[in-house]
Design a protein around this motif. Structure first.
Motif, PDB file in Angstrom:
ATOM      1  N   ASP A  39     -39.334  10.873   4.879  1.00  0.00           N
ATOM      2  CA  ASP A  39     -40.280  11.124   6.533  1.00  0.00           C
ATOM      3  C   ASP A  39     -39.347  10.338   7.603  1.00  0.00           C
ATOM      4  O   ASP A  39     -39.224  10.396   8.708  1.00  0.00           O
ATOM      5  N   THR A  40     -38.686   9.056   7.222  1.00  0.00           N
ATOM      6  CA  THR A  40     -38.160   8.096   7.957  1.00  0.00           C
ATOM      7  C   THR A  40     -36.826   8.158   8.410  1.00  0.00           C
ATOM      8  O   THR A  40     -36.072   7.425   8.829  1.00  0.00           O
ATOM      9  N   ASP A  41     -36.165   9.040   7.356  1.00  0.00           N
ATOM     10  CA  ASP A  41     -34.568   9.189   7.562  1.00  0.00           C
ATOM     11  C   ASP A  41     -34.063  10.208   8.663  1.00  0.00           C
ATOM     12  O   ASP A  41     -33.814  11.409   8.443  1.00  0.00           O
ATOM     13  N   TRP A  45     -32.596  14.069   8.521  1.00  0.00           N
ATOM     14  CA  TRP A  45     -33.372  15.501   9.101  1.00  0.00           C
ATOM     15  C   TRP A  45     -32.502  15.955  10.486  1.00  0.00           C
ATOM     16  O   TRP A  45     -32.354  17.239  10.220  1.00  0.00           O
ATOM     17  N   HIS A  46     -32.030  15.324  11.018  1.00  0.00           N
ATOM     18  CA  HIS A  46     -31.182  15.843  12.341  1.00  0.00           C
ATOM     19  C   HIS A  46     -30.357  16.639  11.875  1.00  0.00           C
ATOM     20  O   HIS A  46     -29.995  17.637  12.017  1.00  0.00           O
ATOM     21  N   ALA A  47     -29.475  16.132  10.850  1.00  0.00           N
ATOM     22  CA  ALA A  47     -28.404  16.762  10.298  1.00  0.00           C
ATOM     23  C   ALA A  47     -28.837  18.301   9.479  1.00  0.00           C
ATOM     24  O   ALA A  47     -28.180  19.298   9.819  1.00  0.00           O
ATOM     25  N   GLY A  66     -42.838  17.849  -4.213  1.00  0.00           N
ATOM     26  CA  GLY A  66     -42.866  17.476  -2.900  1.00  0.00           C
ATOM     27  C   GLY A  66     -42.327  18.298  -2.281  1.00  0.00           C
ATOM     28  O   GLY A  66     -41.883  19.563  -2.234  1.00  0.00           O
ATOM     29  N   PRO A  67     -42.072  17.900  -0.772  1.00  0.00           N
ATOM     30  CA  PRO A  67     -41.513  18.953   0.185  1.00  0.00           C
ATOM     31  C   PRO A  67     -39.990  19.241   0.128  1.00  0.00           C
ATOM     32  O   PRO A  67     -39.352  18.423  -0.322  1.00  0.00           O
TER      33      PRO A  67
END
Length: 76
Positions: A39-41, A45-47, A66-67
């Motif tokens: 969640d905090t990475d 996430w953006h990439a 998990g997700p």
């Protein structure tokens, strides 16, 4: 011979997420799945979102482990 869209997406996701992804046949092409980043990475996430947007369809699902992110690419 140029690489397929699914091969390029797979390689890009593996690079962005820092690990292997799963590739399985789909009804009209290929489905690529991978565990979602932490969640905090934000950088991963953006990439990943930038890469997923190149697929014909994409999204996420919460499997028992998990997700996960998924992308489908239509191929002839």
């Amino acid at each position: 011979m140029p690489e397929s869209r699914s091969a390029l997406l797979r390689a890009a996701l593996e690079n962005a997420l820092g690990g292997p992804v799963d590739v399985i046949p789909a009804q009209r092409g290929v489905r690529i799945t991978a565990p979602a980043p932490a969640d905090t990475d934000w950088d991963r996430w953006h990439a990943a979102i930038g890469i997923l947007r190149q697929a014909d369809s994409w999204g996420s699902h919460n499997y028992g482990s998990g997700p996960h992110l998924w992308a489908e690419v239509i191929e002839p």
